[in-house]
Design a protein around this motif. Structure first.
Motif, PDB file in Angstrom:
ATOM      1  N   GLU A   1     -16.107 -39.144 -17.946  1.00  0.00           N
ATOM      2  CA  GLU A   1     -16.708 -39.130 -16.611  1.00  0.00           C
ATOM      3  C   GLU A   1     -17.619 -40.345 -16.430  1.00  0.00           C
ATOM      4  O   GLU A   1     -18.554 -40.553 -17.193  1.00  0.00           O
ATOM      5  CB  GLU A   1     -17.492 -37.839 -16.434  1.00  0.00           C
ATOM      6  CG  GLU A   1     -18.134 -37.682 -15.074  1.00  0.00           C
ATOM      7  CD  GLU A   1     -18.872 -36.355 -14.953  1.00  0.00           C
ATOM      8  OE1 GLU A   1     -20.089 -36.388 -14.684  1.00  0.00           O
ATOM      9  OE2 GLU A   1     -18.237 -35.311 -15.141  1.00  0.00           O
TER      10      GLU A   1
ATOM     11  N   ARG B   1     -19.372 -43.241 -13.290  1.00  0.00           N
ATOM     12  CA  ARG B   1     -19.586 -43.561 -11.883  1.00  0.00           C
ATOM     13  C   ARG B   1     -18.619 -44.664 -11.463  1.00  0.00           C
ATOM     14  O   ARG B   1     -18.306 -45.557 -12.248  1.00  0.00           O
ATOM     15  CB  ARG B   1     -21.026 -44.004 -11.634  1.00  0.00           C
ATOM     16  CG  ARG B   1     -22.034 -42.881 -11.764  1.00  0.00           C
ATOM     17  CD  ARG B   1     -23.366 -43.235 -11.130  1.00  0.00           C
ATOM     18  NE  ARG B   1     -24.194 -42.042 -11.002  1.00  0.00           N
ATOM     19  CZ  ARG B   1     -24.117 -41.197  -9.986  1.00  0.00           C
ATOM     20  NH1 ARG B   1     -23.258 -41.438  -9.006  1.00  0.00           N
ATOM     21  NH2 ARG B   1     -24.891 -40.129  -9.936  1.00  0.00           N
TER      22      ARG B   1
ATOM     23  N   ASP C   1     -10.297 -35.916  -9.498  1.00  0.00           N
ATOM     24  CA  ASP C   1     -11.190 -35.036  -8.734  1.00  0.00           C
ATOM     25  C   ASP C   1     -11.717 -35.810  -7.522  1.00  0.00           C
ATOM     26  O   ASP C   1     -12.709 -36.538  -7.600  1.00  0.00           O
ATOM     27  CB  ASP C   1     -12.343 -34.576  -9.625  1.00  0.00           C
ATOM     28  CG  ASP C   1     -13.180 -33.491  -8.960  1.00  0.00           C
ATOM     29  OD1 ASP C   1     -13.133 -33.380  -7.717  1.00  0.00           O
ATOM     30  OD2 ASP C   1     -13.911 -32.779  -9.687  1.00  0.00           O
TER      31      ASP C   1
ATOM     32  N   ASP D   1     -13.066 -34.609  -4.805  1.00  0.00           N
ATOM     33  CA  ASP D   1     -14.348 -34.104  -4.310  1.00  0.00           C
ATOM     34  C   ASP D   1     -15.503 -34.810  -5.006  1.00  0.00           C
ATOM     35  O   ASP D   1     -16.488 -35.216  -4.364  1.00  0.00           O
ATOM     36  CB  ASP D   1     -14.446 -32.589  -4.543  1.00  0.00           C
ATOM     37  CG  ASP D   1     -13.489 -31.815  -3.653  1.00  0.00           C
ATOM     38  OD1 ASP D   1     -13.122 -32.350  -2.583  1.00  0.00           O
ATOM     39  OD2 ASP D   1     -13.095 -30.694  -4.033  1.00  0.00           O
ATOM     40  N   ALA D   2     -15.410 -34.969  -6.322  1.00  0.00           N
ATOM     41  CA  ALA D   2     -16.459 -35.662  -7.065  1.00  0.00           C
ATOM     42  C   ALA D   2     -16.494 -37.145  -6.695  1.00  0.00           C
ATOM     43  O   ALA D   2     -17.565 -37.750  -6.600  1.00  0.00           O
ATOM     44  CB  ALA D   2     -16.229 -35.507  -8.562  1.00  0.00           C
TER      45      ALA D   2
ATOM     46  N   GLU E   1     -15.572 -38.543  -3.756  1.00  0.00           N
ATOM     47  CA  GLU E   1     -16.094 -38.760  -2.404  1.00  0.00           C
ATOM     48  C   GLU E   1     -17.543 -38.296  -2.266  1.00  0.00           C
ATOM     49  O   GLU E   1     -18.328 -38.915  -1.540  1.00  0.00           O
ATOM     50  CB  GLU E   1     -15.208 -38.017  -1.402  1.00  0.00           C
ATOM     51  CG  GLU E   1     -13.786 -38.575  -1.338  1.00  0.00           C
ATOM     52  CD  GLU E   1     -12.873 -37.708  -0.479  1.00  0.00           C
ATOM     53  OE1 GLU E   1     -13.328 -36.627  -0.036  1.00  0.00           O
ATOM     54  OE2 GLU E   1     -11.723 -38.112  -0.251  1.00  0.00           O
ATOM     55  N   GLY E   2     -17.924 -37.208  -2.964  1.00  0.00           N
ATOM     56  CA  GLY E   2     -19.263 -36.663  -2.787  1.00  0.00           C
ATOM     57  C   GLY E   2     -20.320 -37.291  -3.673  1.00  0.00           C
ATOM     58  O   GLY E   2     -21.451 -37.537  -3.238  1.00  0.00           O
ATOM     59  N   GLU E   3     -19.977 -37.555  -4.925  1.00  0.00           N
ATOM     60  CA  GLU E   3     -20.963 -38.034  -5.890  1.00  0.00           C
ATOM     61  C   GLU E   3     -20.686 -39.451  -6.380  1.00  0.00           C
ATOM     62  O   GLU E   3     -21.507 -40.029  -7.097  1.00  0.00           O
ATOM     63  CB  GLU E   3     -21.000 -37.092  -7.107  1.00  0.00           C
ATOM     64  CG  GLU E   3     -21.214 -35.625  -6.756  1.00  0.00           C
ATOM     65  CD  GLU E   3     -20.992 -34.739  -7.960  1.00  0.00           C
ATOM     66  OE1 GLU E   3     -21.635 -34.987  -8.995  1.00  0.00           O
ATOM     67  OE2 GLU E   3     -20.162 -33.814  -7.873  1.00  0.00           O
ATOM     68  N   GLY E   4     -19.533 -40.007  -6.002  1.00  0.00           N
ATOM     69  CA  GLY E   4     -19.177 -41.332  -6.509  1.00  0.00           C
ATOM     70  C   GLY E   4     -18.886 -41.325  -7.988  1.00  0.00           C
ATOM     71  O   GLY E   4     -19.080 -42.328  -8.683  1.00  0.00           O
ATOM     72  N   ILE E   5     -18.400 -40.185  -8.497  1.00  0.00           N
ATOM     73  CA  ILE E   5     -18.112 -40.037  -9.924  1.00  0.00           C
ATOM     74  C   ILE E   5     -16.608 -39.877 -10.119  1.00  0.00           C
ATOM     75  O   ILE E   5     -15.938 -39.168  -9.359  1.00  0.00           O
ATOM     76  CB  ILE E   5     -18.858 -38.817 -10.510  1.00  0.00           C
ATOM     77  CG1 ILE E   5     -20.371 -39.086 -10.521  1.00  0.00           C
ATOM     78  CG2 ILE E   5     -18.365 -38.491 -11.917  1.00  0.00           C
ATOM     79  CD1 ILE E   5     -21.194 -37.913 -11.004  1.00  0.00           C
TER      80      ILE E   5
ATOM     81  N   ARG F   1     -13.671 -38.345 -12.213  1.00  0.00           N
ATOM     82  CA  ARG F   1     -13.267 -37.349 -13.194  1.00  0.00           C
ATOM     83  C   ARG F   1     -11.744 -37.285 -13.181  1.00  0.00           C
ATOM     84  O   ARG F   1     -11.129 -37.061 -12.145  1.00  0.00           O
ATOM     85  CB  ARG F   1     -13.835 -35.966 -12.867  1.00  0.00           C
ATOM     86  CG  ARG F   1     -15.341 -35.851 -12.970  1.00  0.00           C
ATOM     87  CD  ARG F   1     -15.784 -34.400 -12.987  1.00  0.00           C
ATOM     88  NE  ARG F   1     -17.243 -34.276 -12.935  1.00  0.00           N
ATOM     89  CZ  ARG F   1     -17.911 -33.897 -11.850  1.00  0.00           C
ATOM     90  NH1 ARG F   1     -17.259 -33.588 -10.745  1.00  0.00           N
ATOM     91  NH2 ARG F   1     -19.225 -33.809 -11.868  1.00  0.00           N
TER      92      ARG F   1
END
Length: 330
Positions: free
Chosen positions: A30, A32, A71, A73-74, A76-80, A82
């Motif tokens: 994982e 950024r 992922d 969602d991760a 777009e939402g957190e810039g992470i 996965r």
């Protein structure tokens, strides 16, 4: 007449980025997107686009369980980033019969014209393939000597390279329609695309040059040793002639009646122009050859750049026209 499709490197570049991206993510887990973009040397926005292609990649079959999972969602939402369902990337590579055969053929072809050091590496690689059984389907494959123009000179050229001696070559340049004798300090023989080149420092040109083997008419090894200028092979990943003065990049705008040009001459780039035209970039070694080409395709082509080439051709065309108008040409 169908307009040729423009040359595009976007898909090829994206494949290259994905090939670098997947091992990086598998190793780091994982991360950024900004961190991954910096590590891979790519813009974060472009990396985001690549990741949206990645989840459509995977094992043959194309079912959900076969594809790499990103992922979103991760992302777009957190810039992470996965990624999962890509564990098979850590498995050792296994060659099928056709893949092993292709690899063995390529290695044996390289072995024929390689330096002594490279031949040793190729021999060790072939031995490992045979020990692993990967080359069992290719054991009966024999690669014959290259009979293309210039191949008969390979022993002379490679011998001079191995012994660190200079060469005297007779070289033909088709774009100038001339043959010249040159003293060169050879570094290496390298295959690029469909052509084989001698990389050397040229005494005549006082600089680095790449000579196509099929244009070397004759070669003789000299007693003089090479200098430090030929001590190490160059990094030619960016192309043979970039910044070397060997050729000049000329941009031509071709109307439909002249769009046969890229079918007969190699072009560096091709993009659609206005009103059905085609803009092509050609590496030109001599202005005389370019002017011959322009007279052949006139009035269906125009030089866009460099400007001095366009002005020179215009002046010559007007001079030729004046001869006709004055009755000087029968």
């Amino acid at each position: 007449m169908t307009t040729p499709k423009p040359v595009s490197h976007a898909a090829r570049d994206q494949v290259g980025r994905l090939l670098a991206l997947v091992p990086y993510l598998h190793q780091h887990g994982e991360v950024r997107i900004s961190e991954a973009a910096e590590a891979l040397g790519v813009d974060a926005a472009q990396l985001d686009k690549d990741l949206r292609v990645l989840f459509m990649c995977g094992l043959p079959g194309g079912f959900p369980d076969d594809l790499i999972n990103v992922d979103l969602d991760a992302l777009e939402g957190e810039g992470i980033i996965r990624v999962d369902n890509a564990d098979y990337l850590a498995r050792p590579v296994r060659f099928g019969p056709s893949e092993a055969a292709a690899l063995v053929v390529a290695l044996r072809a390289i072995e024929q014209s390689a330096s002594a050091e490279t031949r040793e590496v190729v021999a060790r690689t072939l031995a490992k393939l045979e020990e692993a059984g990967a080359a069992s389907a290719a054991e009966q494959i024999h690669v014959s000597a290259d009979d293309s123009p210039g191949a008969d000179l390979l022993p002379v050229l490679q011998g001079a390279i191995d012994r660190g001696h200079q060469l005297e070559i007779s070289y033909y340049v088709p774009s100038r329609d001339e043959q010249s004798s040159r003293i060169v300090e050879p570094r290496a023989i390298t295959r690029v695309g469909d052509a084989t080149y001698l990389d050397a420092w040229c005494h005549t040109a006082h600089g680095d040059r790449a000579f196509r083997l099929d244009r070397i008419v004759a070669a003789d090894e000299l007693a003089e040793t090479v200098s430090e200028r030929a001590a190490q092979p160059r990094d030619l990943s960016g192309g043979w002639f970039r910044g070397e003065g060997e050729t000049v990049a000329v941009t031509l705008r071709l109307w439909p009646d002249a769009q046969w040009v890229p079918e007969y001459y190699p072009v560096v780039d091709s993009t659609p122009g206005p009103d059905g035209t085609l803009d092509v970039v050609i590496d030109v070694a001599g202005e005389a050859w370019l002017q011959q080409l322009l007279f052949r395709v006139a009035p269906h082509a125009r030089v866009i750049a460099p400007r001095e080439f366009a002005e020179s051709f215009t002046a010559n065309a007007r001079a030729a026209l004046r001869l006709y108008q004055a009755g000087g040409v029968g």
